[in-house]
Design a protein around this motif. Structure first.
Motif, PDB file in Angstrom:
ATOM      1  N   CYS A 202      45.316  44.324  51.817  1.00  0.00           N
ATOM      2  CA  CYS A 202      44.109  45.157  51.584  1.00  0.00           C
ATOM      3  C   CYS A 202      43.643  44.997  50.150  1.00  0.00           C
ATOM      4  O   CYS A 202      42.434  44.890  49.894  1.00  0.00           O
ATOM      5  N   VAL A 203      44.579  44.995  49.213  1.00  0.00           N
ATOM      6  CA  VAL A 203      44.200  44.848  47.803  1.00  0.00           C
ATOM      7  C   VAL A 203      43.492  43.499  47.607  1.00  0.00           C
ATOM      8  O   VAL A 203      42.437  43.421  46.962  1.00  0.00           O
ATOM      9  N   GLN A 204      44.047  42.446  48.205  1.00  0.00           N
ATOM     10  CA  GLN A 204      43.411  41.121  48.071  1.00  0.00           C
ATOM     11  C   GLN A 204      41.993  41.132  48.637  1.00  0.00           C
ATOM     12  O   GLN A 204      41.075  40.563  48.060  1.00  0.00           O
ATOM     13  N   GLU A 205      41.837  41.782  49.772  1.00  0.00           N
ATOM     14  CA  GLU A 205      40.526  41.875  50.416  1.00  0.00           C
ATOM     15  C   GLU A 205      39.576  42.714  49.547  1.00  0.00           C
ATOM     16  O   GLU A 205      38.412  42.348  49.351  1.00  0.00           O
ATOM     17  N   LEU A 206      40.068  43.818  49.001  1.00  0.00           N
ATOM     18  CA  LEU A 206      39.244  44.687  48.153  1.00  0.00           C
ATOM     19  C   LEU A 206      38.811  43.958  46.888  1.00  0.00           C
ATOM     20  O   LEU A 206      37.674  44.130  46.419  1.00  0.00           O
ATOM     21  N   LEU A 207      39.705  43.150  46.344  1.00  0.00           N
ATOM     22  CA  LEU A 207      39.388  42.459  45.081  1.00  0.00           C
ATOM     23  C   LEU A 207      38.257  41.441  45.254  1.00  0.00           C
ATOM     24  O   LEU A 207      37.637  41.038  44.270  1.00  0.00           O
ATOM     25  N   GLN A 208      37.995  41.049  46.489  1.00  0.00           N
ATOM     26  CA  GLN A 208      36.857  40.132  46.719  1.00  0.00           C
ATOM     27  C   GLN A 208      35.524  40.876  46.620  1.00  0.00           C
ATOM     28  O   GLN A 208      34.472  40.258  46.661  1.00  0.00           O
ATOM     29  N   ARG A 209      35.569  42.204  46.537  1.00  0.00           N
ATOM     30  CA  ARG A 209      34.327  43.019  46.516  1.00  0.00           C
ATOM     31  C   ARG A 209      33.860  43.347  45.110  1.00  0.00           C
ATOM     32  O   ARG A 209      33.017  44.224  44.940  1.00  0.00           O
ATOM     33  N   LYS A 210      34.431  42.732  44.092  1.00  0.00           N
ATOM     34  CA  LYS A 210      34.000  42.967  42.703  1.00  0.00           C
ATOM     35  C   LYS A 210      34.061  44.451  42.312  1.00  0.00           C
ATOM     36  O   LYS A 210      33.093  45.032  41.807  1.00  0.00           O
TER      37      LYS A 210
ATOM     38  N   ILE B  23      53.017  39.803  41.285  1.00  0.00           N
ATOM     39  CA  ILE B  23      51.782  39.935  42.073  1.00  0.00           C
ATOM     40  C   ILE B  23      50.699  40.598  41.237  1.00  0.00           C
ATOM     41  O   ILE B  23      49.540  40.156  41.227  1.00  0.00           O
ATOM     42  N   LEU B  24      51.078  41.623  40.493  1.00  0.00           N
ATOM     43  CA  LEU B  24      50.099  42.322  39.656  1.00  0.00           C
ATOM     44  C   LEU B  24      49.482  41.361  38.640  1.00  0.00           C
ATOM     45  O   LEU B  24      48.258  41.350  38.451  1.00  0.00           O
ATOM     46  N   ALA B  25      50.344  40.544  38.040  1.00  0.00           N
ATOM     47  CA  ALA B  25      49.851  39.591  37.027  1.00  0.00           C
ATOM     48  C   ALA B  25      48.866  38.608  37.659  1.00  0.00           C
ATOM     49  O   ALA B  25      47.833  38.273  37.052  1.00  0.00           O
ATOM     50  N   SER B  26      49.151  38.138  38.877  1.00  0.00           N
ATOM     51  CA  SER B  26      48.233  37.172  39.508  1.00  0.00           C
ATOM     52  C   SER B  26      46.911  37.857  39.891  1.00  0.00           C
ATOM     53  O   SER B  26      45.838  37.279  39.722  1.00  0.00           O
ATOM     54  N   TRP B  27      46.973  39.095  40.351  1.00  0.00           N
ATOM     55  CA  TRP B  27      45.720  39.816  40.675  1.00  0.00           C
ATOM     56  C   TRP B  27      44.879  40.004  39.409  1.00  0.00           C
ATOM     57  O   TRP B  27      43.663  39.857  39.444  1.00  0.00           O
ATOM     58  N   LYS B  28      45.545  40.323  38.299  1.00  0.00           N
ATOM     59  CA  LYS B  28      44.810  40.545  37.047  1.00  0.00           C
ATOM     60  C   LYS B  28      44.154  39.243  36.578  1.00  0.00           C
ATOM     61  O   LYS B  28      42.977  39.227  36.222  1.00  0.00           O
ATOM     62  N   SER B  29      44.917  38.148  36.612  1.00  0.00           N
ATOM     63  CA  SER B  29      44.368  36.896  36.064  1.00  0.00           C
ATOM     64  C   SER B  29      43.264  36.325  36.966  1.00  0.00           C
ATOM     65  O   SER B  29      42.308  35.721  36.482  1.00  0.00           O
ATOM     66  N   GLU B  30      43.389  36.564  38.278  1.00  0.00           N
ATOM     67  CA  GLU B  30      42.354  36.030  39.193  1.00  0.00           C
ATOM     68  C   GLU B  30      41.109  36.909  39.242  1.00  0.00           C
ATOM     69  O   GLU B  30      40.073  36.499  39.762  1.00  0.00           O
TER      70      GLU B  30
ATOM     71  N   PRO C 277      39.404  38.882  36.448  1.00  0.00           N
ATOM     72  CA  PRO C 277      39.273  39.383  35.073  1.00  0.00           C
ATOM     73  C   PRO C 277      38.207  40.473  34.920  1.00  0.00           C
ATOM     74  O   PRO C 277      38.257  41.238  33.961  1.00  0.00           O
ATOM     75  N   ASP C 278      37.262  40.556  35.870  1.00  0.00           N
ATOM     76  CA  ASP C 278      36.201  41.566  35.739  1.00  0.00           C
ATOM     77  C   ASP C 278      36.576  42.913  36.371  1.00  0.00           C
ATOM     78  O   ASP C 278      35.802  43.867  36.311  1.00  0.00           O
ATOM     79  N   THR C 279      37.744  42.956  37.021  1.00  0.00           N
ATOM     80  CA  THR C 279      38.208  44.229  37.602  1.00  0.00           C
ATOM     81  C   THR C 279      39.409  44.709  36.800  1.00  0.00           C
ATOM     82  O   THR C 279      40.301  43.916  36.484  1.00  0.00           O
ATOM     83  N   ASP C 280      39.422  46.011  36.486  1.00  0.00           N
ATOM     84  CA  ASP C 280      40.571  46.581  35.786  1.00  0.00           C
ATOM     85  C   ASP C 280      41.633  46.912  36.838  1.00  0.00           C
ATOM     86  O   ASP C 280      41.551  47.939  37.508  1.00  0.00           O
ATOM     87  N   VAL C 281      42.609  46.006  36.977  1.00  0.00           N
ATOM     88  CA  VAL C 281      43.676  46.208  37.974  1.00  0.00           C
ATOM     89  C   VAL C 281      44.906  46.726  37.224  1.00  0.00           C
ATOM     90  O   VAL C 281      45.356  46.082  36.276  1.00  0.00           O
TER      91      VAL C 281
END
Ligand SMILES: NC(=O)c1ccc[n+]([C@@H]2O[C@H](COP(=O)([O-])OP(=O)(O)OC[C@H]3O[C@@H](n4cnc5c(N)ncnc54)[C@H](O)[C@@H]3O)[C@@H](O)[C@H]2O)c1
Length: 259
Positions: A21-29, A44-51, A53-57
């Motif tokens: 769900c988080v991966q899907e949500l992150l596609q929504r900017k 996983i958190l580090a990869s979500w943050k680096s991929e 950069p415009d979302t504060d994860v």
């Protein structure tokens, strides 16, 4: 709801369904994605943050059985991002041998998280309104005797969430509620089932359970995020084998007024 630019809190974001769900949500900017969970998954958190950069994860440690953890996490999140638009209560445990913990995590935790989130989201208290999505289960639509305690907790989630969606509350708070009832989904939750049933003796239900068709967490997540985007206050949605079905639960009792 258009999720672009929104502040979202996801409880259980490092779990099987949660990660997808988080991966899907992150596609929504999104503007913000706060993950509340028992333990951090740093890689996983580090990869979500680096991929993204415009979302504060970011991560907030929350043991959902601890009210103080829940309160601290919502406070810190609101201070960081200003307000919260969407909450997904997606933590969970299926183990009927742990009776109290099953109720504490699956029902009391969802109630406490919901009521705390409302303090920040309620437009009558300075919030902006929004949406709270509570993950129940098909076991929250009808009894699942093999897991009678989990089923009771999930039925509680369904009923609590439907109650919170009352139009009188909605008009007051501006916060809508959706109940999500996934069918069997391939995650760690379904592992080691032999040691998690309500009773220790063998029943044919256990063999049946092992044969039930499962959807992938990706498929469940895709439909869950669509449900957020198309949310209708009060809806109860069954997410089964890639299909979304709105469940109509008719009233059985009408109060007779003494007038
Ligand atoms: N997998 C299924 O077949 C299925 C079916 C219907 C509903 N669900 C529900 O979907 C949700 C996600 O389940 P999943 O299948 O991804 O399971 P999972 O075990 O992979 O994930 C559960 C998540 O809950 C978190 N969690 C557990 N105890 C916690 C606690 N004390 N405090 C905070 N977080 C805690 C875990 O850390 C994890 O992130 C749960 O509510 C579950 O009941 C799952």
């Amino acid at each position: 709801m258009d999720l672009a630019g929104k502040n979202v809190v996801y409880l259980g974001g490092f779990g099987g369904i949660g990660q997808k769900c988080v991966q899907e949500l992150l596609q929504r900017k999104l503007k913000t994605l706060a993950i509340f969970d028992l333990t951090e998954n740093g890689d996983i958190l580090a990869s979500w943050k680096s991929e993204n950069p415009d979302t504060d994860v970011f991560y907030q440690k929350v043991d959902i059985t601890q009210k103080s953890d829940i309160e601290a996490a919502y406070k810190a999140t609101t201070e960081r991002c200003g307000h919260i638009d969407v909450v997904v209560n997606g933590s969970g445990l299926m183990n009927d041998r742990l009776v109290e913990l099953t109720i504490q995590i699956n029902l009391l935790g969802v109630i406490n998280s919901t009521l705390t989130a409302l303090e920040y989201m309620d437009k009558s208290k300075g919030g902006k309104g929004g949406l709270i999505v509570n993950i129940s289960s098909v076991a929250g639509l009808q009894p699942t005797p093999l897991m009678a305690i989990y089923s009771a907790a999930k039925t509680g989630v369904t009923t609590f969430t439907r109650g919170m969606s009352n139009p009188i509350y909605y008009a007051h708070t501006g916060v809508g509620f959706v109940t999500i009832c996934p069918g069997f989904t391939d995650t760690g939750l379904l592992e080691d089932i032999d040691n998690k049933t309500t009773f220790t003796y063998h029943t044919p239900m256990l063999e049946m359970f092992k044969k039930v068709k499962r959807q992938t967490a990706e498929v469940c997540a895709r439909n869950l995020v669509k449900a957020i985007e198309q949310a209708k206050n009060g809806s109860v949605l069954m997410l089964e084998l890639g299909e979304t079905q709105e469940i109509d639960i008719p009233p059985h009792w009408t109060p007779k007024l003494d007038i």
